[in-house]
Design a protein around this motif. Structure first.
Motif, mmCIF file in Angstrom:
data_model
loop_
_atom_site.group_PDB
_atom_site.id
_atom_site.type_symbol
_atom_site.label_atom_id
_atom_site.label_comp_id
_atom_site.label_asym_id
_atom_site.label_seq_id
_atom_site.Cartn_x
_atom_site.Cartn_y
_atom_site.Cartn_z
ATOM 1 N N GLY A 244 0.578 -1.601 0.014
ATOM 2 C CA GLY A 244 0.260 0.335 -0.127
ATOM 3 C C GLY A 244 0.540 1.362 0.443
ATOM 4 N N ASN A 245 -0.003 2.253 -0.802
ATOM 5 C CA ASN A 245 0.955 3.739 -0.088
ATOM 6 C C ASN A 245 0.832 4.638 0.826
ATOM 7 O OD1 ASN A 245 1.854 3.629 -2.619
ATOM 8 N ND2 ASN A 245 -0.403 3.923 -3.751
ATOM 9 N N SER A 246 0.196 3.767 2.538
ATOM 10 C CA SER A 246 0.163 4.828 3.361
ATOM 11 C C SER A 246 1.375 4.114 3.824
ATOM 12 C CB SER A 246 -1.194 4.089 4.682
ATOM 13 O OG SER A 246 -0.730 3.048 4.813
ATOM 14 N N LEU A 247 1.597 5.747 5.470
ATOM 15 C CA LEU A 247 2.795 5.026 5.570
ATOM 16 C C LEU A 247 2.646 4.679 6.768
ATOM 17 C CD1 LEU A 247 3.858 9.244 5.702
ATOM 18 C CD2 LEU A 247 5.008 7.165 4.922
ATOM 19 N N GLN A 248 3.109 3.195 6.887
ATOM 20 C CA GLN A 248 3.292 2.360 7.741
ATOM 21 C C GLN A 248 4.621 1.842 8.177
ATOM 22 O OE1 GLN A 248 0.450 -0.436 6.640
ATOM 23 N NE2 GLN A 248 -1.002 1.025 6.327
ATOM 24 N N ILE A 249 4.695 0.979 9.011
ATOM 25 C CA ILE A 249 6.126 0.484 9.574
ATOM 26 C C ILE A 249 6.484 -0.405 8.281
ATOM 27 C CG2 ILE A 249 4.992 -1.361 11.072
ATOM 28 C CD1 ILE A 249 8.450 0.443 11.458
ATOM 29 N N PHE A 250 5.563 -1.272 7.798
ATOM 30 C CA PHE A 250 6.394 -2.030 6.748
ATOM 31 C C PHE A 250 6.804 -1.452 5.060
ATOM 32 C CE2 PHE A 250 4.740 -5.456 3.709
ATOM 33 C CZ PHE A 250 5.963 -6.016 4.118
ATOM 34 N N SER A 251 6.021 -0.438 5.387
ATOM 35 C CA SER A 251 6.114 0.266 4.088
ATOM 36 C C SER A 251 7.199 1.068 3.933
ATOM 37 C CB SER A 251 4.775 0.927 3.540
ATOM 38 O OG SER A 251 4.638 2.028 4.299
ATOM 39 N N ILE A 252 7.913 2.046 4.978
ATOM 40 C CA ILE A 252 8.957 2.116 5.703
ATOM 41 C C ILE A 252 9.720 1.745 5.282
ATOM 42 C CG2 ILE A 252 9.695 3.764 6.878
ATOM 43 C CD1 ILE A 252 7.004 5.058 7.613
ATOM 44 N N MET A 253 9.953 0.286 5.705
ATOM 45 C CA MET A 253 10.960 -0.910 5.780
ATOM 46 C C MET A 253 11.209 -1.220 4.177
ATOM 47 S SD MET A 253 10.521 -2.959 9.501
ATOM 48 C CE MET A 253 10.440 -4.249 8.432
ATOM 49 N N MET A 254 9.928 -0.870 3.628
ATOM 50 C CA MET A 254 10.627 -1.664 2.214
ATOM 51 C C MET A 254 11.144 -0.384 1.712
ATOM 52 S SD MET A 254 9.170 -4.575 1.899
ATOM 53 C CE MET A 254 8.629 -4.950 -0.122
ATOM 54 N N VAL A 255 10.358 0.294 1.931
ATOM 55 C CA VAL A 255 11.423 1.937 1.427
ATOM 56 C C VAL A 255 13.166 1.577 1.506
ATOM 57 C CG1 VAL A 255 11.349 3.957 0.612
ATOM 58 C CG2 VAL A 255 9.185 2.637 0.674
ATOM 59 N N PHE A 256 12.587 1.341 2.941
ATOM 60 C CA PHE A 256 14.720 1.821 3.481
ATOM 61 C C PHE A 256 15.349 0.881 2.875
ATOM 62 C CE2 PHE A 256 17.970 -0.112 6.040
ATOM 63 C CZ PHE A 256 18.502 1.502 6.034
ATOM 64 N N MET A 257 14.397 -0.784 2.913
ATOM 65 C CA MET A 257 15.240 -1.771 1.955
ATOM 66 C C MET A 257 15.382 -1.445 0.723
ATOM 67 S SD MET A 257 16.333 -3.274 4.233
ATOM 68 C CE MET A 257 17.798 -4.814 4.058
ATOM 69 N N ALA A 258 14.099 -0.943 -0.050
ATOM 70 C CA ALA A 258 14.996 -1.010 -1.678
ATOM 71 C C ALA A 258 16.069 -0.125 -1.882
ATOM 72 C CB ALA A 258 13.440 -0.417 -2.201
ATOM 73 N N PHE A 259 15.822 1.162 -1.129
ATOM 74 C CA PHE A 259 17.406 1.840 -1.564
ATOM 75 C C PHE A 259 18.408 1.593 -0.660
ATOM 76 C CE2 PHE A 259 13.821 5.002 -1.376
ATOM 77 C CZ PHE A 259 14.068 5.878 -2.350
ATOM 78 N N LYS A 260 18.726 1.047 0.236
ATOM 79 C CA LYS A 260 20.034 0.894 0.704
ATOM 80 C C LYS A 260 20.973 -0.567 0.315
ATOM 81 C CE LYS A 260 21.855 -1.893 4.572
ATOM 82 N NZ LYS A 260 21.561 -3.280 4.282
ATOM 83 N N ASN A 261 19.856 -1.611 -0.331
ATOM 84 C CA ASN A 261 20.724 -2.298 -0.841
ATOM 85 C C ASN A 261 21.032 -2.184 -2.047
ATOM 86 O OD1 ASN A 261 19.525 -4.837 1.581
ATOM 87 N ND2 ASN A 261 18.308 -4.926 -0.108
ATOM 88 N N PRO A 262 20.294 -1.605 -3.549
ATOM 89 C CA PRO A 262 20.962 -1.189 -4.765
ATOM 90 C C PRO A 262 22.013 -0.402 -4.319
ATOM 91 C CG PRO A 262 18.707 -0.708 -4.680
ATOM 92 C CD PRO A 262 18.827 -1.417 -3.724
ATOM 93 N N ILE A 263 22.323 0.641 -3.532
ATOM 94 C CA ILE A 263 22.933 1.417 -3.348
ATOM 95 C C ILE A 263 24.395 0.473 -2.394
ATOM 96 C CG2 ILE A 263 24.141 3.561 -1.240
ATOM 97 C CD1 ILE A 263 21.095 4.873 -1.575
ATOM 98 N N MET A 264 24.310 0.054 -1.805
ATOM 99 C CA MET A 264 25.527 -0.677 -1.344
ATOM 100 C C MET A 264 26.192 -1.487 -2.706
ATOM 101 S SD MET A 264 25.626 0.484 1.955
ATOM 102 C CE MET A 264 27.150 -1.539 2.662
ATOM 103 N N GLY A 265 25.292 -2.491 -3.088
ATOM 104 C CA GLY A 265 25.718 -3.030 -3.981
ATOM 105 C C GLY A 265 26.342 -2.611 -4.798
ATOM 106 N N ILE A 266 25.934 -1.760 -5.714
ATOM 107 C CA ILE A 266 26.802 0.180 -6.618
ATOM 108 C C ILE A 266 28.654 -0.213 -5.508
ATOM 109 C CG2 ILE A 266 26.937 2.269 -6.994
ATOM 110 C CD1 ILE A 266 24.084 1.816 -8.238
ATOM 111 N N LEU A 267 28.147 0.164 -4.108
ATOM 112 C CA LEU A 267 29.204 0.545 -3.615
ATOM 113 C C LEU A 267 30.183 -0.805 -3.414
ATOM 114 C CD1 LEU A 267 28.590 3.480 -0.894
ATOM 115 C CD2 LEU A 267 29.407 3.658 -2.627
ATOM 116 N N ALA A 268 30.249 -1.689 -3.348
ATOM 117 C CA ALA A 268 30.895 -2.886 -3.023
ATOM 118 C C ALA A 268 30.907 -3.831 -5.004
ATOM 119 C CB ALA A 268 29.985 -3.811 -2.475
ATOM 120 N N THR A 269 30.338 -2.390 -5.420
ATOM 121 C CA THR A 269 30.485 -4.182 -7.246
ATOM 122 C C THR A 269 32.041 -4.624 -7.533
ATOM 123 O OG1 THR A 269 29.412 -2.109 -7.995
ATOM 124 C CG2 THR A 269 30.640 -3.186 -9.515
ATOM 125 N N ASN A 270 33.278 -3.667 -7.278
ATOM 126 C CA ASN A 270 34.578 -3.933 -7.313
ATOM 127 C C ASN A 270 34.738 -5.047 -6.355
ATOM 128 O OD1 ASN A 270 35.890 -2.801 -9.352
ATOM 129 N ND2 ASN A 270 35.907 -1.279 -7.767
#
Length: 183
Positions: free
Chosen positions: A90-116
């Motif tokens: 859903g699109n409301s501000l709940q703990i689950f959706s906030i955690m999903m968004v956090f992980m959606a940003f954290k994982n790709p950024i950490m992946g890009i930084l650890a490419t080598n």
């Protein structure tokens, strides 16, 4: 002492102590490739199974490049499930959706930084030029995953994309005329 004689073991207990003999292979059915047959190991002079031949450096580079492509395409394989989970949360501000968004940003950024680090075990001097393309594809896949996080933030209404989001920095309009109501 004992009135009954020694009873014979049940069949299953006897099979545990003495497993059945190996069934002979049916004639005409060859062993699968790379399978050391019991006959070839018994026929060898020292009793050891035959070893497979060592791979050439070109074959090793090809295998390493294939494995590197599997790692590079890994982030895109998890995107459909992530997208479905984001949609269902859903699109409301709940703990689950906030955690999903956090992980959606954290994982790709950490992946890009650890490419080598992700590709250092596959990289050799002879395949370094090909690994640049693999790393570039990996970064593009991580950016696609990051775009999914941005889509979710926009769907939640947290991105400032409308004019009303910037009203604090907008100057108040000057009125050309003023009307005074009569009693």
């Amino acid at each position: 002492m004992s009135t009954h004689a020694a009873e014979p073991l049940p069949a299953w207990a006897a099979q545990l102590k003495n497993p059945p003999a190996h069934k002979s292979k049916q004639p005409g059915i060859p062993d699968p490739p790379g399978y050391p047959s019991a006959q070839s190991s018994s026929n060898s002079k020292d009793g050891k199974a035959t070893q497979r031949k060592a791979q050439t450096p070109e074959e090793m580079d090809t295998l390493k490049l294939k494995k590197a492509w599997e790692v590079a395409l890994g982030p895109i394989k998890s995107l459909p499930m992530t997208a479905i989970m984001m949609y269902m949360s859903g699109n409301s501000l709940q703990i689950f959706s906030i955690m999903m968004v956090f992980m959606a940003f954290k994982n790709p950024i950490m992946g890009i930084l650890a490419t080598n680090q992700a590709f250092e075990r596959f990289e050799t001097e002879t395949n370094r030029a090909k690994m640049v393309r693999v790393k570039l594809a990996y970064v593009v896949m991580q950016l696609v995953a990051l775009a999914l996080g941005i889509w979710k933030v926009n769907a939640m209404g947290l991105l400032p994309t409308t004019r009303s989001d910037w009203l604090a920095w907008e100057a108040q309009r000057e009125a050309v005329e003023h009307a005074v109501p009569a009693l």
